[in-house]
Design a protein around this motif. Sequence first.
Motif, PDB file in Angstrom:
ATOM      1  N   ALA A  94      41.244  43.618 -31.578  1.00 31.84           N
ATOM      2  CA  ALA A  94      41.959  44.253 -30.469  1.00 31.84           C
ATOM      3  C   ALA A  94      42.134  45.747 -30.716  1.00 31.84           C
ATOM      4  O   ALA A  94      41.987  46.569 -29.800  1.00 31.84           O
ATOM      5  CB  ALA A  94      43.316  43.583 -30.275  1.00 31.84           C
ATOM      6  N   GLN A  96      40.152  47.665 -32.509  1.00 29.54           N
ATOM      7  CA  GLN A  96      38.847  48.307 -32.347  1.00 29.54           C
ATOM      8  C   GLN A  96      38.506  48.483 -30.867  1.00 29.54           C
ATOM      9  O   GLN A  96      37.933  49.496 -30.467  1.00 29.54           O
ATOM     10  CB  GLN A  96      37.761  47.506 -33.043  1.00 29.54           C
ATOM     11  CG  GLN A  96      37.783  47.656 -34.545  1.00 29.54           C
ATOM     12  CD  GLN A  96      36.718  46.815 -35.222  1.00 29.54           C
ATOM     13  OE1 GLN A  96      36.072  45.984 -34.591  1.00 29.54           O
ATOM     14  NE2 GLN A  96      36.548  47.025 -36.514  1.00 29.54           N
ATOM     15  N   LYS A  97      38.860  47.493 -30.049  1.00 33.31           N
ATOM     16  CA  LYS A  97      38.614  47.616 -28.612  1.00 33.31           C
ATOM     17  C   LYS A  97      39.402  48.780 -28.029  1.00 33.31           C
ATOM     18  O   LYS A  97      38.881  49.577 -27.239  1.00 33.31           O
ATOM     19  CB  LYS A  97      39.025  46.325 -27.897  1.00 33.31           C
ATOM     20  CG  LYS A  97      37.904  45.405 -27.588  1.00 33.31           C
ATOM     21  CD  LYS A  97      38.421  44.263 -26.737  1.00 33.31           C
ATOM     22  CE  LYS A  97      37.404  43.168 -26.662  1.00 33.31           C
ATOM     23  NZ  LYS A  97      37.875  42.017 -25.901  1.00 33.31           N
ATOM     24  N   ASP A  98      40.682  48.855 -28.405  1.00 33.46           N
ATOM     25  CA  ASP A  98      41.513  49.944 -27.900  1.00 33.46           C
ATOM     26  C   ASP A  98      40.997  51.293 -28.365  1.00 33.46           C
ATOM     27  O   ASP A  98      40.988  52.268 -27.605  1.00 33.46           O
ATOM     28  CB  ASP A  98      42.966  49.767 -28.363  1.00 33.46           C
ATOM     29  CG  ASP A  98      43.635  48.573 -27.697  1.00 33.46           C
ATOM     30  OD1 ASP A  98      43.113  48.096 -26.663  1.00 33.46           O
ATOM     31  OD2 ASP A  98      44.680  48.121 -28.219  1.00 33.46           O
ATOM     32  N   LYS A 101      37.860  52.211 -26.382  1.00 29.51           N
ATOM     33  CA  LYS A 101      38.184  52.657 -25.019  1.00 29.51           C
ATOM     34  C   LYS A 101      38.713  54.085 -25.028  1.00 29.51           C
ATOM     35  O   LYS A 101      38.425  54.869 -24.134  1.00 29.51           O
ATOM     36  CB  LYS A 101      39.228  51.726 -24.398  1.00 29.51           C
ATOM     37  CG  LYS A 101      38.684  50.400 -23.979  1.00 29.51           C
ATOM     38  CD  LYS A 101      39.768  49.543 -23.355  1.00 29.51           C
ATOM     39  CE  LYS A 101      39.253  48.168 -22.992  1.00 29.51           C
ATOM     40  NZ  LYS A 101      40.324  47.320 -22.442  1.00 29.51           N
TER      41      LYS A 101
END
Length: 137
Positions: A94, A96-98, A101
Amino acid sequence: MIIVLGLVLAVAALAAGVAGVAANTSDTNKLTSDFSVFDYQFSGTTGELFLIGVVIGVVGGLGAGMVAAGALRSTRTGLATRRELRQSRREAAAAQKDLAKAQVPPKKSPAATPATAPTWSINRFLPKPGKRGAAAK
């Protein structure tokens, strides 16, 4: 409930052991021959032999219980560790996703960038001083 049942069974086994030893201590219950264990000679009555068997059974049961408790403890520890690892991986994914983005640059339109012709130079193909020895290695 299981603990109470286990205690009742343990008390019943103890009572049966005491009754077995007490009932077989007379001279008529003497063993007809001696027996040896680890070169130690035993002689006595059948009640004493029964008592020795009970003691060995209790010690064996305690050993088996300790093995089972250790296996259960290590299983629980392993489950907790794997659960924490899964949670940590989810949190890392999570994060890494943030981060991905947040780092995405805004797209530029192709019309905004000026078209430039490539520039060629003869110096690009000539050897540079100090680089000749590095290329030969």
